[in-house]
Design an enzyme around this catalytic site. Sequence first.
Site, PDB file in Angstrom:
ATOM      1  CE1 TYR A 143      -3.526  -2.482   0.220  1.00  0.00           C
ATOM      2  CE2 TYR A 143      -4.472  -0.579  -0.289  1.00  0.00           C
ATOM      3  CZ  TYR A 143      -4.532  -2.002  -0.320  1.00  0.00           C
ATOM      4  OH  TYR A 143      -5.727  -2.327  -1.033  1.00  0.00           O
ATOM      5  CG  LEU A 170      -5.588  -5.984   7.455  1.00  0.00           C
ATOM      6  CD1 LEU A 170      -5.406  -6.983   8.861  1.00  0.00           C
ATOM      7  CD2 LEU A 170      -4.623  -6.610   6.285  1.00  0.00           C
ATOM      8  CG  HIS A 171      -9.469  -4.744   1.314  1.00  0.00           C
ATOM      9  ND1 HIS A 171      -9.817  -3.352   0.949  1.00  0.00           N
ATOM     10  CD2 HIS A 171      -8.411  -5.029   0.858  1.00  0.00           C
ATOM     11  CE1 HIS A 171      -9.088  -2.947   0.385  1.00  0.00           C
ATOM     12  NE2 HIS A 171      -8.134  -3.538   0.401  1.00  0.00           N
ATOM     13  CG  ASP A 172     -10.773 -10.258   1.803  1.00  0.00           C
ATOM     14  OD1 ASP A 172     -11.464  -9.302   1.170  1.00  0.00           O
ATOM     15  OD2 ASP A 172      -9.949 -10.719   1.351  1.00  0.00           O
TER      16      ASP A 172
END
Length: 345
Positions: free
Chosen positions: A259, A271-273
């Site tokens: 990033y 940490l999208h998920d």
Amino acid sequence: PIPLWLDCDPGHDDAFAILLAAYHPGIKLLGISTVHGNASLEKTTNNALSVLTAIGKHNEISVHPGAAHALVHRKPIHAPTDIHGESGIDGTTLLPAPQGAASPVAAVDAMATALRATAPGAAWVVATGALTNVAALFQAHPDLAAHVRGLSVMGGSVGGGFTPAPMGKVAGVGRIGNWTQWAEFNVLIDPEAASFLLAHPVLAPKTTLVPLDLTHLVLATREVQDLLLYGPEGPREGRGKSDLRVMLVELVNFFAGTYRDVFDLVEGPPLHDPLAVAAVLTGTPHEIPFYDFDPGSAEGPARRERFAVEVVTEGTLDEAFAGAPTGRTVVRKLEELDAEGVRIP
Ligand code: BDR
Ligand code: CA
């Protein structure tokens, strides 16, 4: 606990979705299926098995390989190695080789069997990769759409969340997607699958979409990384850090580097998920949390909005990279609810 099936493409952030789903006391993880995306299907399957081995769940949770490419676009695209590395989950030597192998039962069959064994209206399906397996599931077993409690998807982008969040360089003016100008990765790599689910008359109203607008607000900052490394009590003399904690922080650090280099984001990576897993714990299966809530409020969103989401499927991937809106999630507000869930006219 809430029965939950996780479909993923590990992936650094997918690893944290697995961790949360496998250990949160409010969740019963029924199984994991893998899909193409951050790396090839072979690699994402191997990575899922490694992550389960690392967290001591390999004997309990089975891994079922799913689709190696999108429903319609036959050529799979994988995230370039500058995002997740060569393996799809680079950055640590502490991730063990898998103990045990993937199940011979294919993803769609395993999902259908596991979901049918749950009470009607109980189970969630959570997707943190391309939506190919999940779309294939409901196409092959249409009756399951009414059976599940909800579908939670990390994917899509409404306004991008690049501003005011500190997403500098790549954002540009009006940037919406993280992969193309318009599209988020999970939707871009199988727009037909995403479109099928988000336009589904039974599933769409009980789908929670966790778009970039939300995930870009939840960053794994230095503070979060320290919490991960030392636990809530902080560093203490004489107390070692477990290999697992070090490994998790190394994964975050690799993603942080990504990033920094690609998105010019220095605070720490989103940490999208795991947020798509966390969303099932809010207990509001049929409502999409309003993303622009007052951050000062401990209660979270004061009101909610529900949207219809349309996925742009026209255009090839090459056209998407040349500026076409392929994979864009276009939203239309359906209704607004107050804090008690009462409709605001
Ligand atoms: C999504 O794309 C993948 O690289 C991540 O694992 C996440 O699921 C974010 O756009
Ligand atoms: Ca993912």
